[in-house]
Design an enzyme around this catalytic site. Structure first.
Site, PDB file in Angstrom:
ATOM      1  N   GLU A   1     -43.792  33.698  13.454  1.00 53.85           N
ATOM      2  CA  GLU A   1     -42.676  33.884  14.384  1.00 53.85           C
ATOM      3  C   GLU A   1     -41.418  33.618  13.566  1.00 53.85           C
ATOM      4  O   GLU A   1     -41.098  32.470  13.280  1.00 53.85           O
ATOM      5  CB  GLU A   1     -42.843  32.915  15.565  1.00 53.85           C
ATOM      6  CG  GLU A   1     -42.105  33.386  16.789  1.00 53.85           C
ATOM      7  CD  GLU A   1     -40.665  32.943  16.769  1.00 53.85           C
ATOM      8  OE1 GLU A   1     -39.825  33.707  16.228  1.00 53.85           O
ATOM      9  OE2 GLU A   1     -40.383  31.853  17.255  1.00 53.85           O
TER      10      GLU A   1
ATOM     11  N   CYS B   1     -33.976  31.613  17.452  1.00 52.31           N
ATOM     12  CA  CYS B   1     -34.400  32.944  17.003  1.00 52.31           C
ATOM     13  C   CYS B   1     -34.146  33.977  18.081  1.00 52.31           C
ATOM     14  O   CYS B   1     -33.844  35.124  17.792  1.00 52.31           O
ATOM     15  CB  CYS B   1     -35.866  32.920  16.590  1.00 52.31           C
ATOM     16  SG  CYS B   1     -36.929  32.131  17.800  1.00 52.31           S
TER      17      CYS B   1
HETATM   18  P1  NDP Z   1     -37.225  27.437   6.828  1.00 52.72           P
HETATM   19  O1  NDP Z   1     -37.926  28.673   7.185  1.00 52.72           O
HETATM   20  O2  NDP Z   1     -36.956  27.167   5.393  1.00 52.72           O
HETATM   21  O3  NDP Z   1     -38.030  26.180   7.438  1.00 52.72           O
HETATM   22  C1  NDP Z   1     -38.973  26.281   8.474  1.00 52.72           C
HETATM   23  C2  NDP Z   1     -40.232  25.518   8.099  1.00 52.72           C
HETATM   24  O4  NDP Z   1     -40.847  26.161   6.973  1.00 52.72           O
HETATM   25  C3  NDP Z   1     -39.970  24.086   7.650  1.00 52.72           C
HETATM   26  O5  NDP Z   1     -41.047  23.281   8.041  1.00 52.72           O
HETATM   27  C4  NDP Z   1     -39.907  24.211   6.140  1.00 52.72           C
HETATM   28  O6  NDP Z   1     -40.166  22.987   5.489  1.00 52.72           O
HETATM   29  C5  NDP Z   1     -40.998  25.216   5.897  1.00 52.72           C
HETATM   30  N1  NDP Z   1     -40.880  25.988   4.655  1.00 52.72           N
HETATM   31  C6  NDP Z   1     -39.760  26.411   4.044  1.00 52.72           C
HETATM   32  N2  NDP Z   1     -40.074  27.136   2.944  1.00 52.72           N
HETATM   33  C7  NDP Z   1     -41.419  27.173   2.860  1.00 52.72           C
HETATM   34  C8  NDP Z   1     -42.343  27.743   1.933  1.00 52.72           C
HETATM   35  N3  NDP Z   1     -41.942  28.447   0.891  1.00 52.72           N
HETATM   36  N4  NDP Z   1     -43.658  27.565   2.152  1.00 52.72           N
HETATM   37  C9  NDP Z   1     -44.085  26.863   3.213  1.00 52.72           C
HETATM   38  N5  NDP Z   1     -43.267  26.286   4.109  1.00 52.72           N
HETATM   39  C10 NDP Z   1     -41.948  26.448   3.958  1.00 52.72           C
HETATM   40  O7  NDP Z   1     -35.873  27.378   7.635  1.00 52.72           O
HETATM   41  P2  NDP Z   1     -34.539  26.530   7.336  1.00 52.72           P
HETATM   42  O8  NDP Z   1     -34.651  25.275   8.088  1.00 52.72           O
HETATM   43  O9  NDP Z   1     -34.208  26.380   5.893  1.00 52.72           O
HETATM   44  O10 NDP Z   1     -33.502  27.526   7.982  1.00 52.72           O
HETATM   45  C11 NDP Z   1     -33.115  28.691   7.239  1.00 52.72           C
HETATM   46  C12 NDP Z   1     -33.008  29.892   8.138  1.00 52.72           C
HETATM   47  O11 NDP Z   1     -34.275  30.184   8.708  1.00 52.72           O
HETATM   48  C13 NDP Z   1     -32.112  29.724   9.354  1.00 52.72           C
HETATM   49  O12 NDP Z   1     -30.776  29.871   9.035  1.00 52.72           O
HETATM   50  C14 NDP Z   1     -32.672  30.789  10.263  1.00 52.72           C
HETATM   51  O13 NDP Z   1     -32.135  32.039   9.918  1.00 52.72           O
HETATM   52  C15 NDP Z   1     -34.152  30.767   9.991  1.00 52.72           C
HETATM   53  N6  NDP Z   1     -34.895  29.945  10.968  1.00 52.72           N
HETATM   54  C16 NDP Z   1     -35.541  30.578  11.966  1.00 52.72           C
HETATM   55  C17 NDP Z   1     -36.196  29.851  12.933  1.00 52.72           C
HETATM   56  C18 NDP Z   1     -36.901  30.517  14.060  1.00 52.72           C
HETATM   57  O14 NDP Z   1     -36.996  29.931  15.151  1.00 52.72           O
HETATM   58  N7  NDP Z   1     -37.455  31.697  13.857  1.00 52.72           N
HETATM   59  C19 NDP Z   1     -36.202  28.387  12.942  1.00 52.72           C
HETATM   60  C20 NDP Z   1     -35.520  27.807  11.793  1.00 52.72           C
HETATM   61  C21 NDP Z   1     -34.909  28.571  10.879  1.00 52.72           C
HETATM   62  P3  NDP Z   1     -38.944  22.099   4.908  1.00 52.72           P
HETATM   63  O15 NDP Z   1     -38.091  21.744   6.060  1.00 52.72           O
HETATM   64  O16 NDP Z   1     -39.633  20.943   4.300  1.00 52.72           O
HETATM   65  O17 NDP Z   1     -38.240  22.994   3.929  1.00 52.72           O
END
Ligand code: NDP
Length: 453
Positions: free
Chosen positions: A227, A261
């Protein structure tokens, strides 16, 4: 792992990350717990979910304040989030048995054939900070009801929420190992996915994180549900109730500080109602109360993290350099904490960041279109396909337009929202698979055919 209060920038608490051996022990516990959990009756698991719903309700103020402290959501919205988590527990407590009832098939003479739904094992959930309780319960309630066990790798800025959720299931009476939080950085996620004890993975978050998890899971032939982000259109047609559309649209963009989102991000407005809509929309946006998220009057709190606000402002600044006009907002607020004001951009050139990328904060773009066809083209002019909202007084027209929009869901005369009763998920770069409803509970099961001669 540090929890920082985004309304002040102050450190709330520091948590020890789990070591490799902590993770190994957690995976062992999950495997042991799975044997017992899957053998229980569904009714038994439903009752434990109902109990989790009760724990959430009893402690909702405490959980809501943890959410608000760690990621800055206004506390009234945190309370609603916790209540919604209780509702998703209730939903699966009530419906899981029916959703997982074995399906009989037309059988050849002398035989009976049916499908049984069996759990897969430990499911890893990589979850974001924006709805730090809801995103987790949205996966946990159906998957636990189906007999899987859960491992949560939560976003690094909400460790207190991660541990509080683990406590909810413990207090509800779930055995050790049925739901565990792993306090690990994202670079350890690949190892967990690769481990034989983990059978599937689900991620809510950004495109790059989704691609990484899907690639690793693919290497190990494990199923994923993703998602990811969205850039949802909010289409206002010439026969829309403009006042209601403007009021709902302002809320749909700014709920949760715009960090959702399924927030309405691109407002696509028919030329006949464009001026009226823009005036009403900007009035609504300007009337939103921005401030201390612990204050019950606050409607828009701080952004969750400094780096994310800097990125958001760069998207706005680059779009303005490319020709966009700021109607309101557009500069970080000069005050303590990480605050960005509700912002409206018009004259947004095609391909600039605010047009083509997801803006994960309170920034709305408004476009003027000549007719319905142009509105549909603009709505679909995105790599994302999560949700869409269409506004018209003619419900048949609304349904027709809904059929032409490439998205996982379209709401007519309503903002896009997730609901335990209906499937939720996207197409295109917004991901794949579905959560919630009867569809969500069968994403991670073995649909086993049993043929008896
Ligand atoms: P991320 O996608 O980086 O983080 C979401 C989750 O994924 C966190 O638990 C993070 O861990 C983990 N994660 C990040 N990179 C990896 C990887 N390479 N492999 C496995 N797990 C990973 O989102 P951000 O918080 O950095 O936000 C960045 C952008 O993402 C936002 O500006 C938005 O555009 C989008 N976003 C979308 C969401 C949605 O509801 N669809 C929710 C949040 C963000 P950790 O925190 O330890 O990095």
């Amino acid at each position: 792992m540090e929890a920082i209060d985004p309304s002040t920038g102050a450190r709330i608490e520091t948590y020890e990350e789990h070591t490799e051996s902590d993770v190994t022990e957690a995976l062992d516990r999950a495997t042991e717990a799975f044997d017992d959990w899957r053998a229980r009756s569904i009714r038994d698991r439903e009752q434990l979910l109902a109990a989790a719903g009760e724990v959430l309700r009893e402690n909702k103020r405490e959980y809501a304040e943890t959410i608000t402290r760690e990621m800055g959501k206004p506390v009234t919205q945190s309370l609603s989030e916790v209540e919604k988590c209780a509702r998703v527990c209730d939903h699966y407590a009530e419906h899981a048995s029916a959703y997982l009832d074995s399906d009989p098939h037309p059988s050849p003479p002398g035989s009976t054939v049916r499908t049984e739904y069996e759990p897969l094992g430990a499911v890893l959930a990589v979850m974001p900070w924006n709805f730090p309780f809801w995103q987790v319960f949205r996966f946990a309630a159906p998957y636990l009801a189906a007999g899987n066990v859960g491992l949560l790798k939560h976003a690094s800025n909400v460790p207190g929420c991660a541990l509080a959720i683990e406590d909810v299931f413990r207090e509800a009476g779930c055995p050790e190992g049925v739901f565990q939080s792993l306090l690990i950085p994202s670079d350890l996620v690949d190892d967990v996915i690769a481990d034989d004890r983990v059978r599937a993975a689900t991620l809510t978050g950004s495109g790059p994180a989704g691609r990484s998890v899907a690639a690793t899971a693919g290497d190990h032939l494990k199923k994923t549900v993703l998602e990811l982000g969205g850039s949802d259109p909010f289409v206002v047609l010439d026969d829309a109730d403009v006042e209601t559309a403007a009021e709902t649209g302002a809320w749909a963009r700014n709920l949760n500080g715009g960090q959702s989102c399924i927030a309405a991000k691109r407002f696509v407005v028919h030329t006949d109602v464009y001026d009226d809509f823009l005036d009403a929309f900007v009035d609504e946006i300007d009337s939103l109360a921005v401030g201390d998220p612990m204050d019950e009057e606050t409607e828009v709190g701080p952004q969750a993290r400094e780096d994310l606000m800097v990125e958001l402002h760069e998207q706005v600044a680059e779009s303005v350099d490319a020709g966009a006009t700021i109607v309101t907002g557009g500069e970080p607020l000069d005050r303590e904490g990480i605050f960005y004001p509700p912002t409206v951009l018009t004259d947004v050139p095609e391909g600039c960041p605010a047009d083509s990328e997801e803006t994960f904060g309170p920034v709305a773009t408004v476009y003027e279109v000549a007719d319905e066809d142009e509105a549909v083209d603009k709505a679909n002019d995105t790599n994302f396909g999560l949700g869409a909202s269409v506004w018209t007084e003619d419900r048949d027209r609304g349904e027709r337009v809904a059929g032409r929009i490439d998205a996982g869901c379209v709401y007519v005369n309503q903002l896009v929202k997730s609901d335990p009763r209906v499937p939720f998920g996207g197409v295109k770069d917004s991901g794949y698979g579905r959560e919630l409803s009867e569809v969500g509970i069968t994403e991670f099961v073995n649909r086993k055919t049993v043929w008896v001669e």
